[in-house]
Scaffold this motif. Structure first.
Motif, PDB file in Angstrom:
ATOM      1  N   ILE A 185     -27.273 -46.269 -36.655  1.00 17.72           N
ATOM      2  CA  ILE A 185     -26.086 -45.539 -36.189  1.00 17.72           C
ATOM      3  C   ILE A 185     -25.562 -44.597 -37.274  1.00 17.72           C
ATOM      4  O   ILE A 185     -25.277 -43.417 -37.004  1.00 17.72           O
ATOM      5  N   ASN A 231     -28.777 -50.895 -50.583  1.00 14.01           N
ATOM      6  CA  ASN A 231     -30.008 -51.017 -51.369  1.00 14.01           C
ATOM      7  C   ASN A 231     -30.929 -49.816 -51.161  1.00 14.01           C
ATOM      8  O   ASN A 231     -30.891 -49.180 -50.105  1.00 14.01           O
ATOM      9  N   GLY A 274     -19.403 -51.331 -32.637  1.00 11.54           N
ATOM     10  CA  GLY A 274     -19.303 -52.402 -31.637  1.00 11.54           C
ATOM     11  C   GLY A 274     -19.702 -53.782 -32.118  1.00 11.54           C
ATOM     12  O   GLY A 274     -19.399 -54.775 -31.450  1.00 11.54           O
ATOM     13  N   GLY A 275     -20.390 -53.875 -33.270  1.00 10.90           N
ATOM     14  CA  GLY A 275     -20.738 -55.197 -33.799  1.00 10.90           C
ATOM     15  C   GLY A 275     -19.520 -55.941 -34.320  1.00 10.90           C
ATOM     16  O   GLY A 275     -19.569 -57.152 -34.533  1.00 10.90           O
ATOM     17  N   GLU A 276     -18.422 -55.207 -34.529  1.00  9.97           N
ATOM     18  CA  GLU A 276     -17.175 -55.846 -34.987  1.00  9.97           C
ATOM     19  C   GLU A 276     -16.413 -56.368 -33.766  1.00  9.97           C
ATOM     20  O   GLU A 276     -16.496 -55.801 -32.690  1.00  9.97           O
TER      21      GLU A 276
HETATM   22  P1  NAD Z   1     -28.662 -51.116 -39.110  1.00  8.84           P
HETATM   23  O1  NAD Z   1     -29.053 -52.452 -39.605  1.00  8.84           O
HETATM   24  O2  NAD Z   1     -29.687 -50.204 -38.552  1.00  8.84           O
HETATM   25  O3  NAD Z   1     -27.922 -50.316 -40.291  1.00  8.84           O
HETATM   26  C1  NAD Z   1     -26.947 -50.889 -41.104  1.00  8.84           C
HETATM   27  C2  NAD Z   1     -27.051 -50.233 -42.483  1.00  8.84           C
HETATM   28  O4  NAD Z   1     -25.995 -50.751 -43.303  1.00  8.84           O
HETATM   29  C3  NAD Z   1     -28.358 -50.570 -43.205  1.00  8.84           C
HETATM   30  O5  NAD Z   1     -28.868 -49.371 -43.741  1.00  8.84           O
HETATM   31  C4  NAD Z   1     -27.958 -51.550 -44.321  1.00  8.84           C
HETATM   32  O6  NAD Z   1     -28.756 -51.406 -45.470  1.00  8.84           O
HETATM   33  C5  NAD Z   1     -26.521 -51.121 -44.593  1.00  8.84           C
HETATM   34  N1  NAD Z   1     -25.669 -52.194 -45.110  1.00  8.84           N
HETATM   35  C6  NAD Z   1     -25.826 -53.537 -45.014  1.00  8.84           C
HETATM   36  N2  NAD Z   1     -24.781 -54.168 -45.616  1.00  8.84           N
HETATM   37  C7  NAD Z   1     -23.963 -53.193 -46.091  1.00  8.84           C
HETATM   38  C8  NAD Z   1     -22.742 -53.194 -46.809  1.00  8.84           C
HETATM   39  N3  NAD Z   1     -22.124 -54.343 -47.170  1.00  8.84           N
HETATM   40  N4  NAD Z   1     -22.194 -52.006 -47.145  1.00  8.84           N
HETATM   41  C9  NAD Z   1     -22.781 -50.845 -46.814  1.00  8.84           C
HETATM   42  N5  NAD Z   1     -23.951 -50.776 -46.136  1.00  8.84           N
HETATM   43  C10 NAD Z   1     -24.526 -51.944 -45.774  1.00  8.84           C
HETATM   44  O7  NAD Z   1     -27.476 -51.359 -38.069  1.00  8.84           O
HETATM   45  P2  NAD Z   1     -27.100 -50.433 -36.833  1.00  8.84           P
HETATM   46  O8  NAD Z   1     -28.015 -50.757 -35.699  1.00  8.84           O
HETATM   47  O9  NAD Z   1     -26.935 -49.040 -37.266  1.00  8.84           O
HETATM   48  O10 NAD Z   1     -25.692 -51.068 -36.432  1.00  8.84           O
HETATM   49  C11 NAD Z   1     -24.500 -50.715 -37.096  1.00  8.84           C
HETATM   50  C12 NAD Z   1     -23.324 -51.049 -36.195  1.00  8.84           C
HETATM   51  O11 NAD Z   1     -23.441 -50.271 -34.994  1.00  8.84           O
HETATM   52  C13 NAD Z   1     -23.241 -52.507 -35.753  1.00  8.84           C
HETATM   53  O12 NAD Z   1     -21.887 -52.846 -35.602  1.00  8.84           O
HETATM   54  C14 NAD Z   1     -23.911 -52.486 -34.391  1.00  8.84           C
HETATM   55  O13 NAD Z   1     -23.507 -53.541 -33.560  1.00  8.84           O
HETATM   56  C15 NAD Z   1     -23.446 -51.139 -33.857  1.00  8.84           C
HETATM   57  N6  NAD Z   1     -24.306 -50.538 -32.817  1.00  8.84           N
HETATM   58  C16 NAD Z   1     -25.658 -50.559 -32.936  1.00  8.84           C
HETATM   59  C17 NAD Z   1     -26.427 -49.983 -31.929  1.00  8.84           C
HETATM   60  C18 NAD Z   1     -27.925 -49.994 -31.978  1.00  8.84           C
HETATM   61  O14 NAD Z   1     -28.556 -49.853 -30.952  1.00  8.84           O
HETATM   62  N7  NAD Z   1     -28.554 -50.134 -33.107  1.00  8.84           N
HETATM   63  C19 NAD Z   1     -25.816 -49.382 -30.830  1.00  8.84           C
HETATM   64  C20 NAD Z   1     -24.420 -49.335 -30.771  1.00  8.84           C
HETATM   65  C21 NAD Z   1     -23.672 -49.929 -31.769  1.00  8.84           C
END
Ligand code: NAD
Length: 355
Positions: free
Chosen positions: A12, A35, A121-123
């Protein structure tokens, strides 16, 4: 010009950064992540990069010095930590994994005198007073410090339910969500050979109700996770008083964030639609015209949503609302225009026309 920072550069976060870079009234001041990997390399090639330390240390900490060395090996020269980035921006889009955003709120964002934040939305709902959809509650979100964008599935449901509500009197809606098991670049999620059903109702209806309380007692969702990475599919059954089929299709057509998918031969599959769109993101919800069926007072149809993309336009509108931009229609138009949603719509309507 709004100065925006992004914390978390995964599925996202990367897409929000790209969408912001296309707008004319906001820009990305910097990106933070934990990382070094190819995603952080990608971020650092285009934007100032900052480190988010998992233990919330600042740039005087031993951990920062150690991890900085590690980043340098990847050719990434961090400008500081997330604590430096927040001092430089009006708003942070938090796109970290589930439940991390809430911890970041306490440990990072509220440390600055005043900082606006968009959560994902994960929150849980409680992370922000407002859970947002541009077509439904933009005005309530104007000037709001913390805003949450609901999940991809919830965003999809809110879009097509709003279009329907504008033209019909709906009693009840039942939605079966067939959820993708993982994103394409996520090797750790699953299932890879199973069905994972939810309880009934699943949490998705609660999320819709958090945005539009008029659905309370009228919407039941239930889901099954399957081994697919492409898109989610929704099968919708609604009862009420509906106009004719053409009027319903017109209501979906009228929203640039929805695409009506017809087709020459049968019903296009999710993979076919992706191929037709050259495997590019599809931020719109897709309504499958050939599944739309009316039986007395019951309406049935199916829909796809590209989970990695449909929440991105809402993130951009939420940034404007949070930072006090008052014209919701203008915000939606700008987001649509600069994300070139019309092109995606035209492409898919050309390949999959409705006769
Ligand atoms: P993701 O795992 O692809 O990306 C998360 C990123 O955050 C990673 O690059 C990770 O290295 C980094 N990260 C981890 N811990 C961290 C920290 N403490 N500080 C800063 N960066 C950190 O996750 P995503 O799929 O992009 O999801 C992110 C959010 O969006 C979640 O709340 C998820 O529920 C929501 N979401 C995801 C989707 C989907 O389809 N992937 C769709 C809608 C909403």
């Amino acid at each position: 010009m709004f100065n925006i920072g992004i914390n978390g550069f995964g599925t996202i976060g990367r897409r929000v950064a790209t969408a912001i870079q296309k707008q004319k009234d906001m820009w990305v001041k910097g990106v933070a992540s934990t990382n070094p990997n190819w995603k952080t390399q990608d971020a650092a090639m285009q934007l100032p990069f900052y480190i988010s330390l998992k233990n919330y240390g600042n740039n005087d900490s031993e951990d920062f010095k150690n991890i900085k060395e590690y980043f340098l090996k990847y050719g990434i020269r961090p400008k500081g930590t997330i604590f430096d980035l927040i001092e430089d921006v009006d708003l942070i889009v938090d796109a970290t994994p589930k439940d991390v955003g809430r911890m970041n709120k306490d440990k990072i964002y509220t440390k600055k005198n005043y900082l606006n934040v968009i959560f994902q939305g994960g929150e849980k709902n409680g992370v922000a007073r407002i859970t947002f959809n541009a077509n439904i509650n933009y005005d309530d979100a104007i000037g709001e410090q913390f805003i949450r964008i609901p999940s991809c599935n919830t965003t999809a449901m809110l879009r097509y339910l709003k279009s329907l509500e504008d033209i019909a009197k709906i009693d009840n809606v039942f939605i079966n969500l067939i959820r993708r098991g993982a994103d394409p670049a996520d090797p750790e999620e699953g299932p890879i050979n199973d069905y994972v059903p939810s309880e009934i109702p699943s949490h998705h209806s609660e999320d819709v109700i958090a945005v539009d309380s008029s659905w309370k007692g009228r919407l039941i969702t239930f889901s099954v996770k399957v081994p697919v990475t492409l898109m989610h599919m929704h099968n919708v059954i609604a009862t009420g008083d509906f106009p004719c089929r053409d009027k319903i299709l017109d209501a979906f057509y009228d929203n640039l964030r929805t695409i009506v998918i017809g087709g020459h031969d049968g019903i296009p599959t999710a993979a076919e639609i992706f191929e037709a769109n050259k495997r590019e993101d599809i931020p719109q919800i897709m309504i499958l015209e050939k599944t739309l069926y009316i039986h007395n007072s019951t309406l049935i149809f199916s829909s796809y949503c590209h989970q990695e993309a449909d929440v991105i336009p809402e993130n951009i509108d939420a940034i404007r609302a949070s930072l006090g931009f008052e014209d919701s229609l203008e915000s939606v138009n700008r987001t649509n225009k600069y994300m070139e949603l019309e092109n995606t719509k035209k492409t898919l309507e050309t390949y999959f026309p409705v006769y």
